[in-house]
Design an enzyme around this catalytic site. Structure first.
Site, mmCIF file in Angstrom:
data_model
loop_
_atom_site.group_PDB
_atom_site.id
_atom_site.type_symbol
_atom_site.label_atom_id
_atom_site.label_comp_id
_atom_site.label_asym_id
_atom_site.label_seq_id
_atom_site.Cartn_x
_atom_site.Cartn_y
_atom_site.Cartn_z
ATOM 1 N N ASP A 102 0.853 -1.193 0.000
ATOM 2 C CA ASP A 102 0.000 0.000 0.000
ATOM 3 C C ASP A 102 0.892 1.248 0.000
ATOM 4 O OD1 ASP A 102 -3.212 0.534 0.963
ATOM 5 O OD2 ASP A 102 -1.790 2.213 1.084
ATOM 6 N N SER A 144 -11.911 3.830 -1.385
ATOM 7 C CA SER A 144 -11.450 4.963 -2.193
ATOM 8 C C SER A 144 -10.968 4.531 -3.572
ATOM 9 C CB SER A 144 -10.325 5.710 -1.471
ATOM 10 O OG SER A 144 -9.230 4.846 -1.216
ATOM 11 N N HIS A 172 -10.259 -5.110 -3.509
ATOM 12 C CA HIS A 172 -8.950 -5.405 -2.922
ATOM 13 C C HIS A 172 -9.106 -5.830 -1.472
ATOM 14 C CE1 HIS A 172 -9.784 -1.068 -2.603
ATOM 15 N NE2 HIS A 172 -9.159 -1.099 -1.433
ATOM 16 N N HIS A 232 -7.182 -5.715 2.000
ATOM 17 C CA HIS A 232 -6.065 -5.167 2.762
ATOM 18 C C HIS A 232 -5.538 -6.260 3.687
ATOM 19 C CE1 HIS A 232 -6.886 -0.722 2.180
ATOM 20 N NE2 HIS A 232 -8.095 -1.189 1.902
HETATM 21 P P1 AMP Z 1 -9.701 1.586 0.133
HETATM 22 O O1 AMP Z 1 -9.781 2.894 0.864
HETATM 23 O O2 AMP Z 1 -10.173 0.414 0.927
HETATM 24 O O3 AMP Z 1 -10.347 1.677 -1.235
HETATM 25 O O4 AMP Z 1 -8.154 1.310 -0.061
HETATM 26 C C1 AMP Z 1 -7.428 1.838 -1.120
HETATM 27 C C2 AMP Z 1 -5.982 1.737 -0.720
HETATM 28 O O5 AMP Z 1 -5.208 1.870 -1.880
HETATM 29 C C3 AMP Z 1 -5.522 2.812 0.262
HETATM 30 O O6 AMP Z 1 -5.001 2.192 1.424
HETATM 31 C C4 AMP Z 1 -4.473 3.569 -0.517
HETATM 32 O O7 AMP Z 1 -3.394 3.992 0.293
HETATM 33 C C5 AMP Z 1 -4.036 2.556 -1.542
HETATM 34 N N1 AMP Z 1 -3.530 3.094 -2.788
HETATM 35 C C6 AMP Z 1 -4.087 4.051 -3.567
HETATM 36 N N2 AMP Z 1 -3.338 4.261 -4.666
HETATM 37 C C7 AMP Z 1 -2.296 3.401 -4.573
HETATM 38 C C8 AMP Z 1 -1.168 3.123 -5.404
HETATM 39 N N3 AMP Z 1 -0.964 3.791 -6.543
HETATM 40 N N4 AMP Z 1 -0.296 2.178 -5.005
HETATM 41 C C9 AMP Z 1 -0.485 1.510 -3.850
HETATM 42 N N5 AMP Z 1 -1.532 1.725 -3.031
HETATM 43 C C10 AMP Z 1 -2.413 2.659 -3.374
#
Ligand code: AMP
Length: 116
Positions: A32, A97, A102, A104
């Site tokens: 992440d 977001s 995905h 985590h």
């Molecule tokens: P969510 O809020 O559950 O949709 O998680 C999205 C996650 O993606 C967040 O923890 C972000 O920090 C992570 N994220 C967003 N863009 C990227 C990226 N380009 N590379 C790695 N992680 C990312």
């Protein structure tokens, strides 16, 4: 199906940078960008699915794969003995977001319950 404007599709296609820690035909895992724990990995399907609400019975093997890969990565990162957390945020109230499904994988610290 790939979405050209989806950052996670682009990472899976190696068209956007990420620290990839695992990949196979169906699943990719990477660090992440904004880690919330000492270990914070994301396990994604290569196929673009916006969230858990998009899955059908046909996706059951894929969902299983996401979690067996998460468990394998937890083992490889020595998270097994103390424990770790797997999370799927679905929709805006849950804090999703990036609208590409995905899991985590978070570990290396204590987590509280209920989550915020
Ligand atoms: P969510 O809020 O559950 O949709 O998680 C999205 C996650 O993606 C967040 O923890 C972000 O920090 C992570 N994220 C967003 N863009 C990227 C990226 N380009 N590379 C790695 N992680 C990312």
């Amino acid at each position: 199906m790939k979405e050209t404007n989806c950052i996670f599709c682009r990472i899976a296609e190696r068209q956007a940078p990420a620290k990839i820690v695992y990949e196979d035909d169906t699943v990719v895992a990477f660090e992440d960008l904004h880690p919330q724990a000492p270990v914070h990995l994301l396990v994604i399907p290569r196929r673009h699915l916006p969230s858990l609400q998009a899955v059908t019975a046909e996706d059951e093997p894929l969902l299983g794969r996401l979690f067996t890969v998460a468990a394998r990565l937890a083992r490889e990162h020595q998270l097994e003995s103390k424990g770790y957390r797997t999370v799927i945020n679905n929709g805006s109230w849950a804090g999703q977001s990036v609208f590409h499904l995905h899991v985590h994988l978070l570990g290396g610290r204590v987590f509280r319950w209920p989550p915020g």
